[in-house]
Scaffold this active site. Structure first.
Site, mmCIF file in Angstrom:
data_model
loop_
_atom_site.group_PDB
_atom_site.id
_atom_site.type_symbol
_atom_site.label_atom_id
_atom_site.label_comp_id
_atom_site.label_asym_id
_atom_site.label_seq_id
_atom_site.Cartn_x
_atom_site.Cartn_y
_atom_site.Cartn_z
ATOM 1 N N GLU A 1 -19.239 -71.955 13.934
ATOM 2 C CA GLU A 1 -18.863 -72.515 15.222
ATOM 3 C C GLU A 1 -17.841 -71.634 15.933
ATOM 4 O OE1 GLU A 1 -18.393 -76.009 12.255
ATOM 5 O OE2 GLU A 1 -18.528 -73.834 12.173
ATOM 6 N N CYS B 1 -15.284 -78.408 10.461
ATOM 7 C CA CYS B 1 -13.992 -78.659 9.826
ATOM 8 C C CYS B 1 -12.978 -79.016 10.916
ATOM 9 C CB CYS B 1 -13.535 -77.421 9.053
ATOM 10 S SG CYS B 1 -13.070 -76.029 10.115
ATOM 11 N N HIS C 1 -15.840 -69.278 10.657
ATOM 12 C CA HIS C 1 -16.926 -70.253 10.573
ATOM 13 C C HIS C 1 -17.940 -69.999 11.688
ATOM 14 C CE1 HIS C 1 -14.395 -73.380 8.146
ATOM 15 N NE2 HIS C 1 -14.545 -72.229 7.527
ATOM 16 N N CYS D 1 -12.307 -75.973 13.428
ATOM 17 C CA CYS D 1 -13.414 -75.754 14.356
ATOM 18 C C CYS D 1 -13.543 -76.907 15.340
ATOM 19 C CB CYS D 1 -14.724 -75.532 13.601
ATOM 20 S SG CYS D 1 -14.788 -73.925 12.773
#
Length: 140
Positions: free
Chosen positions: A72, A98, A70, A101
């Site tokens: 992040e 999410c 992801h 993360c």
């Protein structure tokens, strides 16, 4: 910083994150993230495959491959490999984090998360708020 001035900067940094997300090779969703500390961008990331892997994020059934990182996570791992520290910084991300993360954000000592679009599962946001991270949605 005044609230009006902060919001102006928040919108500008979110737009930068949005542009950065356009570099992603993912077809289903392109997500961008930047980390800002003391008025400087100290890291950036977008969703994609790990270094050395084929840039195709989706499999033949159009599902995201399990190993796609992801935005992040990419920004946090990038800053961790630098001389910078994310402690006390703000993460700007185009999609709310999410759960996985969110754990990384908390552990990286990021104090504030500003996001544009809310992900269907809000558990990550709830975790961040419980951990004392300031969370703010700004639609651009």
């Amino acid at each position: 910083m005044t609230n009006e001035k902060q919001k102006k900067y928040d919108v500008a940094y979110l737009r930068i994150a949005q542009e950065w997300g356009k570099l992603s090779y993912c077809k289903r969703r392109q997500v961008g993230a930047i980390i800002v500390k003391n008025g400087m961008i100290i890291s950036d990331g977008y969703n994609g495959t790990p270094t050395g892997f084929d840039n195709q994020c989706e499999d033949e059934n159009n599902y995201t491959k399990w190993y796609v990182l992801h935005a992040e996570a990419n920004a946090i791992t990038k800053v961790s490999a630098s001389t910078q520290s994310s402690e006390g910084s703000t993460l700007y991300v185009t999609l709310s984090p999410c759960t996985d993360c969110s754990k990384l954000i908390h552990q990286a000592k990021i104090k504030r998360v500003v996001y544009n679009e809310q992900y269907k599962d809000t558990s990550g946001l709830e975790f961040l708020e419980k951990a004392g991270v300031e969370v703010c949605q700004i639609e651009i």
